[in-house]
Design a protein around this motif. Structure first.
Motif, PDB file in Angstrom:
ATOM      1  N   THR A  91      -7.731 -20.017 -10.817  1.00 50.33           N
ATOM      2  CA  THR A  91      -8.507 -18.834 -10.424  1.00 50.33           C
ATOM      3  C   THR A  91      -9.788 -19.283  -9.738  1.00 50.33           C
ATOM      4  O   THR A  91     -10.165 -20.445  -9.793  1.00 50.33           O
ATOM      5  CB  THR A  91      -8.914 -17.995 -11.655  1.00 50.33           C
ATOM      6  OG1 THR A  91      -9.647 -18.858 -12.529  1.00 50.33           O
ATOM      7  CG2 THR A  91      -7.713 -17.447 -12.368  1.00 50.33           C
ATOM      8  N   THR A  92     -10.458 -18.322  -9.111  1.00 47.95           N
ATOM      9  CA  THR A  92     -11.744 -18.631  -8.486  1.00 47.95           C
ATOM     10  C   THR A  92     -12.830 -18.522  -9.550  1.00 47.95           C
ATOM     11  O   THR A  92     -12.620 -17.926 -10.598  1.00 47.95           O
ATOM     12  CB  THR A  92     -12.065 -17.600  -7.406  1.00 47.95           C
ATOM     13  OG1 THR A  92     -11.972 -16.305  -8.016  1.00 47.95           O
ATOM     14  CG2 THR A  92     -11.093 -17.679  -6.267  1.00 47.95           C
ATOM     15  N   LYS A  93     -13.999 -19.053  -9.219  1.00 49.46           N
ATOM     16  CA  LYS A  93     -15.151 -18.861 -10.104  1.00 49.46           C
ATOM     17  C   LYS A  93     -15.718 -17.463  -9.908  1.00 49.46           C
ATOM     18  O   LYS A  93     -16.343 -16.908 -10.772  1.00 49.46           O
ATOM     19  CB  LYS A  93     -16.242 -19.869  -9.732  1.00 49.46           C
ATOM     20  CG  LYS A  93     -16.223 -21.130 -10.565  1.00 49.46           C
ATOM     21  CD  LYS A  93     -17.463 -21.965 -10.219  1.00 49.46           C
ATOM     22  CE  LYS A  93     -18.190 -22.482 -11.420  1.00 49.46           C
ATOM     23  NZ  LYS A  93     -17.403 -23.259 -12.331  1.00 49.46           N
ATOM     24  N   TRP A  94     -15.526 -16.942  -8.676  1.00 43.15           N
ATOM     25  CA  TRP A  94     -16.147 -15.641  -8.379  1.00 43.15           C
ATOM     26  C   TRP A  94     -15.254 -14.477  -8.797  1.00 43.15           C
ATOM     27  O   TRP A  94     -14.062 -14.644  -9.021  1.00 43.15           O
ATOM     28  CB  TRP A  94     -16.518 -15.540  -6.898  1.00 43.15           C
ATOM     29  CG  TRP A  94     -15.391 -15.624  -5.925  1.00 43.15           C
ATOM     30  CD1 TRP A  94     -14.581 -14.625  -5.492  1.00 43.15           C
ATOM     31  CD2 TRP A  94     -14.954 -16.806  -5.228  1.00 43.15           C
ATOM     32  NE1 TRP A  94     -13.667 -15.091  -4.579  1.00 43.15           N
ATOM     33  CE2 TRP A  94     -13.870 -16.423  -4.391  1.00 43.15           C
ATOM     34  CE3 TRP A  94     -15.366 -18.130  -5.209  1.00 43.15           C
ATOM     35  CZ2 TRP A  94     -13.204 -17.326  -3.553  1.00 43.15           C
ATOM     36  CZ3 TRP A  94     -14.702 -19.033  -4.379  1.00 43.15           C
ATOM     37  CH2 TRP A  94     -13.640 -18.619  -3.579  1.00 43.15           C
ATOM     38  N   ALA A  95     -15.877 -13.303  -8.870  1.00 43.19           N
ATOM     39  CA  ALA A  95     -15.166 -12.117  -9.357  1.00 43.19           C
ATOM     40  C   ALA A  95     -14.143 -11.634  -8.339  1.00 43.19           C
ATOM     41  O   ALA A  95     -14.255 -11.902  -7.146  1.00 43.19           O
ATOM     42  CB  ALA A  95     -16.180 -11.011  -9.625  1.00 43.19           C
ATOM     43  N   ASP A  96     -13.167 -10.901  -8.856  1.00 43.66           N
ATOM     44  CA  ASP A  96     -12.098 -10.361  -8.025  1.00 43.66           C
ATOM     45  C   ASP A  96     -12.687  -9.523  -6.881  1.00 43.66           C
ATOM     46  O   ASP A  96     -13.626  -8.750  -7.083  1.00 43.66           O
ATOM     47  CB  ASP A  96     -11.231  -9.465  -8.922  1.00 43.66           C
ATOM     48  CG  ASP A  96      -9.899  -9.186  -8.257  1.00 43.66           C
ATOM     49  OD1 ASP A  96      -9.634  -9.792  -7.206  1.00 43.66           O
ATOM     50  OD2 ASP A  96      -9.145  -8.352  -8.779  1.00 43.66           O
ATOM     51  N   THR A  97     -12.128  -9.688  -5.676  1.00 40.71           N
ATOM     52  CA  THR A  97     -12.619  -8.903  -4.533  1.00 40.71           C
ATOM     53  C   THR A  97     -11.579  -7.830  -4.198  1.00 40.71           C
ATOM     54  O   THR A  97     -10.384  -8.092  -4.299  1.00 40.71           O
ATOM     55  CB  THR A  97     -12.820  -9.815  -3.305  1.00 40.71           C
ATOM     56  OG1 THR A  97     -11.644 -10.620  -3.158  1.00 40.71           O
ATOM     57  CG2 THR A  97     -14.007 -10.732  -3.497  1.00 40.71           C
ATOM     58  N   PRO A  98     -12.017  -6.623  -3.813  1.00 40.11           N
ATOM     59  CA  PRO A  98     -11.049  -5.541  -3.548  1.00 40.11           C
ATOM     60  C   PRO A  98     -10.146  -5.870  -2.349  1.00 40.11           C
ATOM     61  O   PRO A  98     -10.619  -6.366  -1.333  1.00 40.11           O
ATOM     62  CB  PRO A  98     -11.943  -4.337  -3.204  1.00 40.11           C
ATOM     63  CG  PRO A  98     -13.304  -4.693  -3.686  1.00 40.11           C
ATOM     64  CD  PRO A  98     -13.406  -6.171  -3.652  1.00 40.11           C
ATOM     65  N   LEU A  99      -8.860  -5.568  -2.494  1.00 42.66           N
ATOM     66  CA  LEU A  99      -7.908  -5.851  -1.414  1.00 42.66           C
ATOM     67  C   LEU A  99      -8.242  -5.075  -0.146  1.00 42.66           C
ATOM     68  O   LEU A  99      -7.948  -5.526   0.956  1.00 42.66           O
ATOM     69  CB  LEU A  99      -6.485  -5.518  -1.867  1.00 42.66           C
ATOM     70  CG  LEU A  99      -5.893  -6.437  -2.941  1.00 42.66           C
ATOM     71  CD1 LEU A  99      -4.469  -6.015  -3.272  1.00 42.66           C
ATOM     72  CD2 LEU A  99      -5.893  -7.886  -2.485  1.00 42.66           C
ATOM     73  N   LEU A 100      -8.848  -3.914  -0.307  1.00 41.27           N
ATOM     74  CA  LEU A 100      -9.181  -3.107   0.873  1.00 41.27           C
ATOM     75  C   LEU A 100     -10.114  -3.906   1.795  1.00 41.27           C
ATOM     76  O   LEU A 100      -9.938  -3.942   3.015  1.00 41.27           O
ATOM     77  CB  LEU A 100      -9.868  -1.811   0.422  1.00 41.27           C
ATOM     78  CG  LEU A 100     -10.266  -0.838   1.546  1.00 41.27           C
ATOM     79  CD1 LEU A 100      -9.018  -0.263   2.212  1.00 41.27           C
ATOM     80  CD2 LEU A 100     -11.129   0.300   1.016  1.00 41.27           C
ATOM     81  N   LEU A 101     -11.101  -4.568   1.194  1.00 45.26           N
ATOM     82  CA  LEU A 101     -12.066  -5.328   1.998  1.00 45.26           C
ATOM     83  C   LEU A 101     -11.389  -6.560   2.594  1.00 45.26           C
ATOM     84  O   LEU A 101     -11.666  -6.950   3.724  1.00 45.26           O
ATOM     85  CB  LEU A 101     -13.265  -5.756   1.144  1.00 45.26           C
ATOM     86  CG  LEU A 101     -14.003  -4.646   0.383  1.00 45.26           C
ATOM     87  CD1 LEU A 101     -15.296  -5.169  -0.222  1.00 45.26           C
ATOM     88  CD2 LEU A 101     -14.317  -3.457   1.272  1.00 45.26           C
ATOM     89  N   GLU A 102     -10.484  -7.181   1.807  1.00 47.01           N
ATOM     90  CA  GLU A 102      -9.780  -8.349   2.338  1.00 47.01           C
ATOM     91  C   GLU A 102      -8.938  -7.946   3.553  1.00 47.01           C
ATOM     92  O   GLU A 102      -8.887  -8.670   4.553  1.00 47.01           O
ATOM     93  CB  GLU A 102      -8.892  -8.978   1.257  1.00 47.01           C
ATOM     94  CG  GLU A 102      -9.705  -9.633   0.147  1.00 47.01           C
ATOM     95  CD  GLU A 102      -8.826 -10.320  -0.901  1.00 47.01           C
ATOM     96  OE1 GLU A 102      -7.722 -10.771  -0.554  1.00 47.01           O
ATOM     97  OE2 GLU A 102      -9.259 -10.408  -2.058  1.00 47.01           O
ATOM     98  N   ALA A 103      -8.287  -6.772   3.460  1.00 48.48           N
ATOM     99  CA  ALA A 103      -7.470  -6.326   4.590  1.00 48.48           C
ATOM    100  C   ALA A 103      -8.339  -6.122   5.825  1.00 48.48           C
ATOM    101  O   ALA A 103      -7.941  -6.436   6.946  1.00 48.48           O
ATOM    102  CB  ALA A 103      -6.757  -5.025   4.220  1.00 48.48           C
ATOM    103  N   SER A 104      -9.577  -5.625   5.621  1.00 52.20           N
ATOM    104  CA  SER A 104     -10.435  -5.384   6.786  1.00 52.20           C
ATOM    105  C   SER A 104     -10.793  -6.699   7.465  1.00 52.20           C
ATOM    106  O   SER A 104     -10.893  -6.778   8.682  1.00 52.20           O
ATOM    107  CB  SER A 104     -11.717  -4.649   6.366  1.00 52.20           C
ATOM    108  OG  SER A 104     -12.593  -5.542   5.692  1.00 52.20           O
ATOM    109  N   GLU A 105     -10.961  -7.777   6.664  1.00 54.83           N
ATOM    110  CA  GLU A 105     -11.283  -9.074   7.263  1.00 54.83           C
ATOM    111  C   GLU A 105     -10.089  -9.631   8.037  1.00 54.83           C
ATOM    112  O   GLU A 105     -10.246 -10.314   9.028  1.00 54.83           O
ATOM    113  CB  GLU A 105     -11.736 -10.068   6.189  1.00 54.83           C
ATOM    114  CG  GLU A 105     -13.114  -9.765   5.630  1.00 54.83           C
ATOM    115  CD  GLU A 105     -14.205  -9.838   6.693  1.00 54.83           C
ATOM    116  OE1 GLU A 105     -14.055 -10.589   7.673  1.00 54.83           O
ATOM    117  OE2 GLU A 105     -15.214  -9.124   6.548  1.00 54.83           O
TER     118      GLU A 105
END
Length: 1538
Positions: A44-58
């Protein structure tokens, strides 16, 4: 009929009956044991889960910023737009994205979301936001030039004062709202789109954008990050079988193994055990589920007994495995390959029974000749090609493969949308259209060049041979052949008054004086005014003197005179008229100097030619040196460099001439200079704007039916559609009138398309057009179109010429239009039109004037409005700016005064024809389309292919045969497909990685897949000694209730229980991972003692930032230079030291924006940063900003320079760095806190630094005992340094308690093995490597001495004595091996063979204890020498068998070792019992004779060992009880709250 069906029924019954019998007979023998054991691994990452919606925008942002904003605005607020399950949320994202993407790209998006590839991008914005820092109580906020607010009213107030504050720094990955006004204040919105807060603020700010008041930038920011972590994939996990020759298992019981047993999947599709397909059986006979489970368990256990194979059984394993894979149906073959390679140790026995037929053997043999010849692959090697691009599995991780897939998909979809048939797409892809790095040359046959010598006619060369065949005569390498031909021509263009003129001329003189076969020419660039006096201008004086002497005597004497003149100029001074006069008077005492140099001198003939030639060739700033017309780079003009480079070029060009002579292209009677100047790389003019390699292209890969003459519709199109509409509406001029009439002329496809952009109602625009027309009239390859970019808003008054051109193109025959437009481009026409002369006056013969006038005077000029909008929005030009677009490549905006003339168009044309035009044209000719569309197609395909980032060339592979020895999967008909070719030996580590990758590719995209077997014969050992899993899923997985499944993990099910395993992670190069939360010893997994599951959890601790650093003045790496990485508020978070090998350095970081600096102290006192590339800040800024926003490797280059007053200082001097408090602070980062600055001196001198490495619970137990034994025997403060990479979570949790109890400091250091250094695969050897290879970079510079103590040692003396031991100038001291225990003589390998001769009487030293003088070690670059030697030796698998020990002993001649007295290390294996009482340390060496387990030996040999062990165990118990107590208290608290 009945009989048949009865028979079939009987068959089923019989099978059923047999199965029952089998089950019953087995059940009697199977005990009802525990369930099968498993090992699982997650990362896993050290950082908190990021929303998939934002990942899709990137993901969309990488397609284009337009798509990013379309997606954001489609999802401003999605609360309530889906029912609350994860699956509905995910489906909504995919649905919204698929409106903006093609089907292939949607699959890519799903894969990106499964990989979580953009999680780091989203988190990098989060880190940037935390640096702001966010105002309290806001879930979204604006930042206006550093001031923050979270409401609309606050924004207005901040905007008023914004211009007083500096604009914020924007990164490459920032999202700028299209239509933002670049001159307005920058407003950054930190928010999470999809939430109501965002919607509110977004509407406020977009209204401001439309009023032109702001530049709007969006950065993702989560006010309340989730408590979950991101589960990563794209890595491999290996369970390697350990040798149990020496027992190294800890006997301590594992406490409370927490685990979730839900991991074990029962419905594996390839669930085959010993020929039984259990997956199938369970579906056929659901009622027998329990019994089948028992049967399966029995079979698994009987298979998993891994009895060793005999050597003769192993020989053919590679071919046998291949035969098993090829025997499976193509659909399952990859699954079979994955299963066999990843579980090889348990499958091997059954594979040995496979028969390999001769056709497979024969075909593999044939193919291997081909692999070796064209791809350079040996049997057993592997390779992967996607559309011909080579994917290197060792260096490229899944993230870079994903990028390749995406960019390939873009090109293929582009070609598809140009209506090119699928079979042709792959032909076009294989065209190599990348700009070649061939250096362009200018013509040197010009009277402006004054040649000093001529090899062909000068008397001094008359003894040399004349025949070009001499080139083919063999000579020693590096000898320059002296032939009487002008093969090599050096032209120096210089301004005599510049100070570096003297240096260049002295190099020329050196070449001339030493009879180097080089023809030298000079071009003096001086003032070109008409009546100028040489008595005033030194440059003019020099030219006239030169001319005078070459007329009177000869050019050699003139050159010698010039040299004498420059010899008079002081270094760093400037040429003066006096210098010229003095030399003239000395050489020609009788001549009147003023008649030679004065205003009316008759020696002035070619003075102006020099400047004209220099300007016409466009070769760049003076001075310029050219070899055969090719200009040298600026950095090569340094005198020493110039000499070397020129000699190098002479040798390189000789091979070119040899080839030409050999092929008969060059004969003795040819003029060599003409031959060189007719090469394709010679151009009339070198224009850096045209030749530059950073190029921008229009996206023309679209087909639509829009045109520019409907402005309302045009303005609603997006960028790509606008470009297509402009192309659809373009009318072209070509040579020889209408192309249709010249059907016989085979050049009717014109591969070069120029669009000239400008304001044709202004002189500069007309000039550009006129030059383009003049060029077009000379070439059959060109078609010319025009785009208007008016300076003022379009009106009838300001657009006479523009409208005339448009009307002529619309209404007249091509030839008439061309002649008319040529007239329009002339200045006199335009002046007349402005005065009001009627346009009809300029009509050319044969024109239909009435039709023309009707169009010209029509009220609509939509085309002008559309063109204006196109220039503004797509070409990003200001009003009236000029540009040239050639096959979609934008050259511009051209400056007002910039020259872009007929020669430049010729240069552009020749470049296009050479790189792409001709190749694409010949392909398009095969399609048989009509000529206008064909020329359009060449233009559009060229723009598409050339805009791809420059990669490796594609490999052409026509393989021998794929009938018997390849797995083939055909693509779906009609769709675009990826052509994937893999070459693999199925029993290698590469096969373990490749099989899962190919399976994912197959699910992800349409593939035409061929997997060729490349087997090795005559294996002498087990090819794979490990189990392997590659974690990779093609899309996000959900559970039955619609929630996300727990995340990708590696599962090892049904593992054999007898072997001892060690677990390794195989991650992308730039990841640093560490093990967290597991109670089991991952270095020694023994499944018999495990209850059911070993769950290994890892965390991605850091992403590496790597780089190379060089000193510009010396070209060497600045050894010992230190860099720090941090943020504005906390400048030093990480630090590192530059190595001498490749100037390499590495810094540990995480996603976000970081500032790289030189460390305060000696580094930044002596050096300053000169330039940097690969970073995210402009190359001239002092602070280097680096944004880490993806999982791929990041490598930067930094050049530094010594400050002028520190030129003679060295970084690694002998002076101790007392003033360097910064360092010592970094040292006291242990858990005991740092001392005060005034105590530094004493503390620094008086601390014992001890370094140790350990892996596995047993060695960690030994390590704690070693520490205790050190502490019990010294009064001096101790600081321990441990290599963090391999420590277990248990050790890391316990060490702070131990430090507190016994009062020592400690620090965990880590270093990632650099990618360029030969990798070890075995964990033990990697750890050995860390003991010796990185001593110079693991510790801060302030640590002067470090002692290495092996974990399994017990110390009986004060180590202060060893620290202060005099090493007599050696960088390190080791203890030699004892010789006193005679019965072990047979095991002393260093007494004979290689070692005996290499050591030549010196001792062989043991690496269990050594002391390093780091100052000396760094000063003599010992680390770099050790790494260099290691690199050379480690390629051979049989060398360096004890890496950490053999390497320093092997290097004893280069890096001397001081031998420590024998009593420093006693070990029972090699030393006799009488010396034990004087031993200062006791080492528990392995005993090759008795193979006694370590624990047993420890208790037996060292009396105090058990007491130490008990003491630590008591401490552990106390710590554990305390922890349980706290946990219990917290537990009760929670209940009371509820």
């Amino acid at each position: 009929m009945n009989a048949g069906s009865y028979r079939a029924g009987f068959g089923v019954d019989l099978r059923m009956w047999l199965l029952w019998i089998l089950l019953l007979s087995l059940l009697s023998s199977v005990s009802a044991g525990a369930d099968s054991k498993a090992v699982t691994t997650t990362l896993t990452t050290k950082w908190a889960d990021t929303p998939l919606l934002l990942e899709a925008s990137e993901f969309l942002a990488e397609e284009s910023q337009e798509k990013f904003w379309d997606f954001v605005e489609a999802n401003e607020n999605i609360e309530g737009e889906h029912d609350d399950t994860d699956q509905a949320y995910y489906d909504l994202i995919v649905k919204r994205a698929s409106a903006l993407l093609s089907s292939v790209q949607v699959n890519m998006l799903k894969f990106a979301l499964s990989l979580r590839a953009y999680s780091s991008t989203v988190h990098s914005f989060q880190q940037i936001a935390s640096n702001e820092p966010p105002p309290t109580g806001c879930s979204a906020f604006f930042s206006v030039h550093g001031e923050k607010t979270c409401d609309a009213d606050g924004l207005a107030a901040l905007l008023k004062t914004a211009p007083e504050r500096p604009k914020p720094y924007l990164f490459k990955g920032d999202h700028k709202y299209s239509g933002s006004n670049p001159d307005a204040p920058v407003v950054i919105l930190y928010a999470e789109f999809g939430k109501p807060d965002f919607q509110r603020l977004h509407q406020v700010i977009t209204s401001k954008v439309h009023e032109g008041l702001v530049t709007y930038v969006l950065r993702h920011y989560l006010a309340r990050p989730s408590g979950k972590k991101v589960y990563l994939s794209g890595y491999g996990v290996e369970l390697a079988i350990k040798s149990q020759e020496y027992k190294a298992k800890d006997d301590t019981q594992v406490q409370g193994a927490e685990v979730n047993a839900t991991v074990i999947g029962e419905n594996d599709p390839v669930d085959e055990v010993q020929g039984f397909l259990f997956g199938k059986l369970k579906t056929l006979y659901p009622e027998l589920k329990e019994q089948l489970k028992e049967l399966r368990k029995h079979l698994v256990e009987s298979t998993n007994e891994m009895a060793p194979l005999k050597v003769w059984q192993m020989q053919d394993l590679s071919f046998q495995t291949a035969a098993r894979i090829l025997a499976a149906p193509a659909v399952d073959a990859l699954n079979v390959m994955k299963d066999l390679s990843q579980n090889f140790p348990t499958k091997a026995r059954s594979i040995t029974k496979t028969v390999v037929n001769s056709e497979i053997r024969k075909e593999i043999g044939e193919n291997q000749k081909f692999f070796k010849g064209t791809l350079g692959l040996q049997p057993g090697d592997s390779a992967l090609f996607i559309n011909g691009l080579h994917i290197d599995l060792d260096t490229q991780d899944i993230f870079s493969v994903f990028e390749v897939l995406r960019s390939e998909a873009r090109v293929m979809e582009g070609l598809r949308s140009l209506h090119i048939e699928t079979p042709y797409i792959h032909d076009i892809l294989k065209l190599n259209v990348q700009p070649s790095d061939s250096d362009y040359a200018v013509d040197i046959r010009n009277p402006a060049i004054s040649w000093i010598n001529n090899l062909e006619t000068d008397h001094r060369y008359s003894s040399w041979p004349y025949n070009v065949q001499e080139l083919l005569r063999p000579t020693f390498p590096g000898v320059i052949r002296q032939i009487r031909k002008n093969f090599h021509n050096l032209v120096i263009i210089l301004d005599p008054t510049q100070e570096n003129a003297a240096e260049l001329l002295s190099v020329a003189e050196m070449f001339y004086a030493n009879n180097i076969p080089l023809r030298i020419g000079l071009v003096f660039v001086v003032s070109d005014e008409d009546d100028i006096d040489g008595m005033q201008d030194a440059g003019v004086a020099l030219v006239r003197a030169y001319n005078y002497i070459s007329d009177e005597v000869d050019s050699q004497s003139a050159f010698e005179a010039v040299i004498s003149i420059f010899n008079r100029v002081p270094i760093g001074g400037q040429l003066s008229v006096g210098d010229v006069v003095k030399v003239l008077e000395k050489k020609f005492p009788y001549v009147e100097v003023s008649s030679v140099l004065g205003a009316d001198s008759s020696y002035d003939s070619n003075r102006k030619d020099g400047r004209a030639y220099y300007e016409q060739t466009g070769v760049g700033p003076l001075p310029v040196v050219m070899y055969n017309g090719i200009p040298y780079q600026r950095e090569q003009l340094d005198p020493d460099e110039l000499e070397t480079v020129t000699m190098q070029k002479i040798l390189e060009t000789t091979t070119f001439y040899q080839r030409a002579v050999y092929l008969g292209e060059l004969a003795t009677d040819h003029d060599v200079v003409d031959f060189i100047m007719n090469q394709p790389n010679v151009v009339p003019r070198i224009n850096p704007r045209v030749l530059s390699t950073s190029r921008t292209y229009l996206d023309l890969s679209d087909t639509n039916n829009h045109f520019v003459d409907d402005y309302a519709r045009f303005s609603a199109l997006d960028t790509k559609e606008k470009s297509t509409a402009v192309a659809n509406s373009m009318n072209y001029m070509t040579k020889k009138g209408m192309t249709t009439t010249n059907r016989h002329d085979d050049g009717y496809i014109r591969p070069v398309t120029f669009w000239v952009v400008g304001d044709f109602d202004k002189p500069s625009g007309r000039q550009l057009l006129y030059d383009a027309i003049r060029h077009m009239k000379t070439s059959n390859n060109v078609r010319l179109g025009m785009i208007n970019n008016p300076s003022a808003d379009p009106s009838t008054e300001t657009s006479h010429v523009a409208r005339a051109i448009w009307a002529a193109m619309q209404t007249q025959s091509a030839n008439n239009a061309k002649n008319f437009i040529t007239k329009m481009a002339k200045e006199e026409t335009a002046t007349a039109l402005e005065k009001g002369v009627d346009i009809g006056e300029f009509a050319v013969g044969g024109m239909d004037v009435s039709l023309f006038k009707e169009a010209y005077e029509g009220p609509k000029f939509d085309f002008l409005l559309s063109h204006t909008a196109y220039c503004r929005d797509v070409l990003k030009l200001k009003k009236g700016q000029k540009a040239v677009i050639s096959n979609g490549r934008i050259i511009g905006p051209l400056e007002e005064e910039e020259v872009f003339n007929q020669d430049d168009f010729l240069l552009l044309e020749s470049i296009i024809l050479k790189t792409s035009g001709e190749r694409i044209k010949s392909k398009v000719q095969q399609f048989g389309t009509e000529e206008d569309r064909a020329s359009d197609l060449v233009m559009k395909v060229d723009a598409l292919l050339s805009s791809q980032p420059k990669g490796e060339a594609r490999v052409e592979y026509d393989f021998a045969d794929d009938r018997y020895s390849a797995v083939k999967i055909r693509p779906k008909e009609g769709d675009v497909y990826f052509d994937v070719v893999a070459v693999v030996d199925p029993v290698t580590r590469d096969a373990q990685k490749l099989a899962p990758l190919l399976l994912v590719l197959k699910q992800l995209v349409n593939v035409n897949l061929r997997v060729f077997m490349n087997c090795q014969s005559k294996l002498s050992e087990m090819p794979l000694k490990s189990f392997y899993r590659h974690v990779l899923e093609p899309e996000v997985v959900f559970q039955a209730d619609g929630s996300f499944s727990p995340g990708p993990m590696a599962k090892f099910l049904d593992m054999p229980q007898s072997p001892l395993f060690t677990l390794n992670l195989n991650t992308p190069e730039s990841w640093m991972v560490e093990s967290v939360h597991t109670r089991y010893d991952l270095d020694n997994i023994y499944l018999e003692e495990v209850e059911n599951i070993v769950a290994a959890e890892y965390e991605l601790e850091h992403l590496l930032l790597e780089g190379h650093c060089f000193d510009v003045s010396s070209g060497q790496p600045p050894r010992g230079l230190q860099f720090t990485l941090g943020t504005a508020s906390e400048p030093v978070i990480m630090d590192t030291i530059v190595m001498a090998n490749l100037g390499y350095f590495q810094l540990k970081a995480n996603p976000g924006a970081w500032i790289l600096k030189m460390r305060k102290g000696r580094s930044d006192e002596i050096y300053k940063i000169y330039s940097h590339e690969g970073t995210d800040s402009p190359a001239d800024s002092d602070d280097i900003v680096v944004v880490l926003n993806n999982f791929k490797s990041r490598i930067i280059k930094v050049k530094v320079q010594k400050k002028p007053d520190k030129f003679n200082e060295e970084l690694l001097s002998d002076v101790t760095e007392e003033n360097d408090a910064g360092f010592w602070k970094s040292l006291t980062r242990g858990f005991t806190g740092g001392g005060k600055a005034e105590e530094l001196k004493q503390e620094k001198d008086d601390v014992i630094n001890i370094f140790s490495v350990a892996s596995g619970h047993l060695y960690e137990r030994f390590l704690r005992i070693m520490m205790l034994s050190v502490l019990k025997n010294t009064k001096t403060p101790v600081k321990f340094w441990f290599l963090k990479n391999y420590l277990s979570p248990t050790f890391k949790e316990f060490i702070p308690h131990m430090a507190k109890q016994y009062g020592f400091q400690y620090e965990l250091v880590q270093y990632k093995w650099p990618r360029w250094l030969h990798q070890q695969t075995e964990k033990q050897r990697i750890i050995w490597g860390y003991k010796i290879l990185f001593l110079d970079v693991l510790f801060p510079l302030a640590v002067d001495k470090i002692l290495f103590v092996d974990a399994d040692q017990i110390v009986r003396t004060d180590l202060k004595e060893l620290r202060d031991f005099d090493l007599e100038g050696a960088p390190y001291g080791y203890t030699p091996f004892c010789e006193s225990r005679r019965e072990m003589d047979g095991y002393r390998f260093w007494k004979s063979g290689y070692w005996a001769s290499h050591l030549a009487g010196r001792k062989y030293h043991i690496s269990a204890l050594y002391v390093v003088d780091l100052k000396k070690f760094r000063k003599i670059a010992a680390g770099d020498r050790l790494r260099g030697q290691y690199q050379g030796l480690s390629q051979d698998p049989n060398s360096l068998s004890n890496l950490d020990q053999d390497l320093p002993n092997n290097m004893i001649h280069q890096v001397p070792i001081k031998s420590l007295p024998q009593e420093w290390l006693w070990c029972e294996t090699w030393c006799d019992d009488s010396t034990k009482k004087s031993a200062k340390t006791i080492d528990l060496c392995n005993n090759p004779m008795t193979k006694e387990p370590k624990l047993q030996a420890a208790v037996r040999i060292v009396a105090e060992w058990t007491d130490y062990d008990q003491e630590i165990k008591r401490l552990q118990t106390r710590v554990q009880e305390k922890a349980n107590h706290t946990a219990k208290q917290q537990g009760t608290d929670v209940h009371t709250e509820l």
